[in-house]
Design a protein around this motif. Structure first.
Motif, PDB file in Angstrom:
ATOM      1  N   SER A  16       0.804  -1.213   0.000  1.00 17.37           N
ATOM      2  CA  SER A  16       0.000   0.000   0.000  1.00 17.37           C
ATOM      3  C   SER A  16       0.835   1.259   0.000  1.00 17.37           C
ATOM      4  N   ASN A  17       2.102   1.131   0.354  1.00 15.73           N
ATOM      5  CA  ASN A  17       2.931   2.339   0.310  1.00 15.73           C
ATOM      6  C   ASN A  17       4.264   2.033  -0.313  1.00 15.73           C
ATOM      7  N   LEU A  18       4.797   3.014  -0.962  1.00 16.77           N
ATOM      8  CA  LEU A  18       6.103   2.872  -1.612  1.00 16.77           C
ATOM      9  C   LEU A  18       7.129   3.531  -0.725  1.00 16.77           C
ATOM     10  N   LYS A  19       8.173   2.788  -0.391  1.00 15.78           N
ATOM     11  CA  LYS A  19       9.245   3.366   0.410  1.00 15.78           C
ATOM     12  C   LYS A  19      10.201   4.084  -0.521  1.00 15.78           C
ATOM     13  N   ALA A  20      10.196   5.391  -0.445  1.00 15.92           N
ATOM     14  CA  ALA A  20      11.109   6.149  -1.288  1.00 15.92           C
ATOM     15  C   ALA A  20      12.511   5.909  -0.794  1.00 15.92           C
ATOM     16  N   ILE A  21      13.424   5.758  -1.708  1.00 20.68           N
ATOM     17  CA  ILE A  21      14.789   5.481  -1.307  1.00 20.68           C
ATOM     18  C   ILE A  21      15.615   6.714  -1.558  1.00 20.68           C
ATOM     19  N   GLU A  22      16.242   6.833  -2.623  1.00 23.07           N
ATOM     20  CA  GLU A  22      17.089   7.993  -2.884  1.00 23.07           C
ATOM     21  C   GLU A  22      16.652   8.564  -4.204  1.00 23.07           C
ATOM     22  N   LYS A  23      16.283   9.813  -4.249  1.00 27.18           N
ATOM     23  CA  LYS A  23      15.846  10.409  -5.509  1.00 27.18           C
ATOM     24  C   LYS A  23      16.985  10.409  -6.502  1.00 27.18           C
ATOM     25  N   GLN A  24      16.755   9.867  -7.668  1.00 25.33           N
ATOM     26  CA  GLN A  24      17.791   9.803  -8.708  1.00 25.33           C
ATOM     27  C   GLN A  24      17.366  10.680  -9.859  1.00 25.33           C
ATOM     28  N   PRO A  25      18.008  11.839 -10.097  1.00 27.17           N
ATOM     29  CA  PRO A  25      17.610  12.707 -11.210  1.00 27.17           C
ATOM     30  C   PRO A  25      17.662  11.986 -12.537  1.00 27.17           C
ATOM     31  N   ILE A  26      16.860  12.416 -13.478  1.00 27.51           N
ATOM     32  CA  ILE A  26      16.738  11.753 -14.780  1.00 27.51           C
ATOM     33  C   ILE A  26      17.670  12.312 -15.825  1.00 27.51           C
ATOM     34  N   SER A  27      17.952  11.510 -16.836  1.00 25.07           N
ATOM     35  CA  SER A  27      18.697  11.996 -17.970  1.00 25.07           C
ATOM     36  C   SER A  27      17.762  12.178 -19.131  1.00 25.07           C
ATOM     37  N   LYS A  28      18.164  12.688 -20.132  1.00 23.88           N
ATOM     38  CA  LYS A  28      17.520  12.974 -21.396  1.00 23.88           C
ATOM     39  C   LYS A  28      16.250  12.208 -21.672  1.00 23.88           C
ATOM     40  N   ALA A  29      15.766  12.403 -22.884  1.00 26.91           N
ATOM     41  CA  ALA A  29      14.610  11.668 -23.315  1.00 26.91           C
ATOM     42  C   ALA A  29      14.995  10.239 -23.439  1.00 26.91           C
ATOM     43  N   ALA A  30      14.624   9.569 -23.546  1.00 30.19           N
ATOM     44  CA  ALA A  30      15.375   8.374 -23.785  1.00 30.19           C
ATOM     45  C   ALA A  30      15.415   7.437 -24.716  1.00 30.19           C
ATOM     46  N   GLN A 177      26.722   5.344 -26.102  1.00 31.55           N
ATOM     47  CA  GLN A 177      25.700   4.520 -26.730  1.00 31.55           C
ATOM     48  C   GLN A 177      24.489   4.317 -25.835  1.00 31.55           C
ATOM     49  N   LEU A 178      24.592   4.765 -24.586  1.00 31.33           N
ATOM     50  CA  LEU A 178      23.533   4.538 -23.612  1.00 31.33           C
ATOM     51  C   LEU A 178      22.919   5.846 -23.146  1.00 31.33           C
ATOM     52  N   ALA A 179      21.607   5.843 -22.952  1.00 25.90           N
ATOM     53  CA  ALA A 179      20.958   7.035 -22.415  1.00 25.90           C
ATOM     54  C   ALA A 179      21.524   7.388 -21.051  1.00 25.90           C
ATOM     55  N   MET A 180      21.909   6.365 -20.276  1.00 25.49           N
ATOM     56  CA  MET A 180      22.461   6.603 -18.949  1.00 25.49           C
ATOM     57  C   MET A 180      23.821   7.280 -19.002  1.00 25.49           C
ATOM     58  N   GLY A 181      24.440   7.309 -20.184  1.00 25.39           N
ATOM     59  CA  GLY A 181      25.721   7.993 -20.316  1.00 25.39           C
ATOM     60  C   GLY A 181      25.611   9.466 -19.962  1.00 25.39           C
ATOM     61  N   ALA A 182      24.429  10.040 -20.178  1.00 25.41           N
ATOM     62  CA  ALA A 182      24.208  11.444 -19.809  1.00 25.41           C
ATOM     63  C   ALA A 182      24.060  11.597 -18.306  1.00 25.41           C
ATOM     64  N   ALA A 183      23.680  10.504 -17.621  1.00 22.80           N
ATOM     65  CA  ALA A 183      23.446  10.569 -16.182  1.00 22.80           C
ATOM     66  C   ALA A 183      24.710  10.308 -15.388  1.00 22.80           C
ATOM     67  N   PHE A 184      25.408   9.204 -15.677  1.00 24.52           N
ATOM     68  CA  PHE A 184      26.599   8.908 -14.905  1.00 24.52           C
ATOM     69  C   PHE A 184      27.716   8.318 -15.748  1.00 24.52           C
ATOM     70  N   GLY A 185      27.742   8.636 -17.025  1.00 18.92           N
ATOM     71  CA  GLY A 185      28.818   8.180 -17.885  1.00 18.92           C
ATOM     72  C   GLY A 185      29.815   9.287 -18.176  1.00 18.92           C
ATOM     73  N   ALA A 186      30.974   8.889 -18.676  1.00 15.35           N
ATOM     74  CA  ALA A 186      32.003   9.872 -18.997  1.00 15.35           C
ATOM     75  C   ALA A 186      31.638  10.672 -20.242  1.00 15.35           C
TER      76      ALA A 186
END
Length: 289
Positions: A16-30, A177-186
């Protein structure tokens, strides 16, 4: 990748409830009413190198620092293969199946398996096979606490981001090559996907008791959790599915039902419209002024 989930009686074990953990900001469209519960697991967050905006709460295991490319050297070629991460909840009743492909560049992925163990998971089986697309590494994963497959969307997303983080860590050439590259890639992707063009949604009958939902969209962190929330928000149960990360795109397949039955046509349309509105770029009607 297949993902098993449940909201009113589905396999995901929604609470019934979601335990929020750590907010992770988003990257680009994807990359629902929150009905998920996440077992207490010691997770460490990846801090994106760029500021993103995401509605998902996701914790991922941090890869150990890498000084060498896993499995040898990372030869630079003109054609960098498309990284693919599949999470499959359909093909095995007792375990979550994860498959990783990156041409012929992947090594033994020992660090990746260790990172998954840090999420409170056991890798109960692993194998490798080759085909024309390269080397495929497959793992069967269960939760260490129960010995059963993973059924929380938050933890499934943590698995996905942990694998992608390790892929970027050990194969930095995959970052662009990955959308996540904008989030935590070099190196962020050279071009961003147009979310309006990339978004495709279809719903088909899959027998009398369930329907099959297909979603293709630009990837970003937290997308898996957000999709399940959107679906369950309109009282549709997610039984199981598959979630594929293919470069900049995410492709999902969910088995869904409404009160134990396949979706009727009007509800199919409501579901498709809701997801399309959520995934595509917001627009403002001129007539609203």
């Amino acid at each position: 990748m297949a993902v098993a989930m449940a909201s009113t009686g589905s396999n995901f074990g929604f609470c019934s409830n979601l335990k929020a953990i750590e907010k992770q900001p988003i990257s680009k469209a994807a990359p629902l009413r929150y009905f998920f519960s996440l077992d207490p697991v010691q997770l460490s967050c990846i801090i994106p190198k760029r500021s993103l905006s995401s509605s998902a709460s996701t914790l991922i295991g941090k890869a150990t620092p890498a000084t060498v490319v896993e499995g040898g050297n990372s030869q630079e070629t003109d054609a960098i293969p498309t990284p693919i991460v599949i999470i499959d909840q359909d093909s095995d009743l007792d375990a979550t199946i994860v498959e990783i492909t990156f041409g012929d560049r992947l090594g033994a992925l020992l660090d990746t398996m260790n990172a998954l163990k840090n999420l409170g998971l056991n890798v109960v089986k692993a194998n490798v096979y080759l085909d024309s697309s390269g080397k495929h590494n497959k793992f069967a994963i269960t939760k260490a606490s129960t010995g059963r497959k993973v059924d929380e969307p938050e933890l499934l997303e943590a698995i996905r981001l942990t694998i992608i983080n390790n892929l970027i860590e050990y194969h930095p050439e995959s970052s662009s090559q990955l959308a996540m590259g904008a989030a935590f890639g070099a190196t962020p992707p050279n071009e961003m996907i147009d979310v309006d063009i990339a978004t495709h949604i279809a719903v088909h009958e899959d027998g009398p008791n369930r329907s099959l939902l297909y979603v293709e969209a630009a990837d970003r962190p937290g997308l898996l959790v957000d999709l399940v929330k959107m679906i369950t928000d309109i009282n549709i149960a997610v039984e199981s599915g598959e979630f594929d990360t293919e470069g900049l795109l995410a492709k999902a397949k969910f088995h869904v039902n409404y009160r134990g039955k396949a979706l009727i046509k009007p509800l199919e349309q409501v579901l498709a419209n809701s997801l399309r509105y959520f995934l595509r770029r917001p627009t403002t009607e001129e007539s609203s002024f």
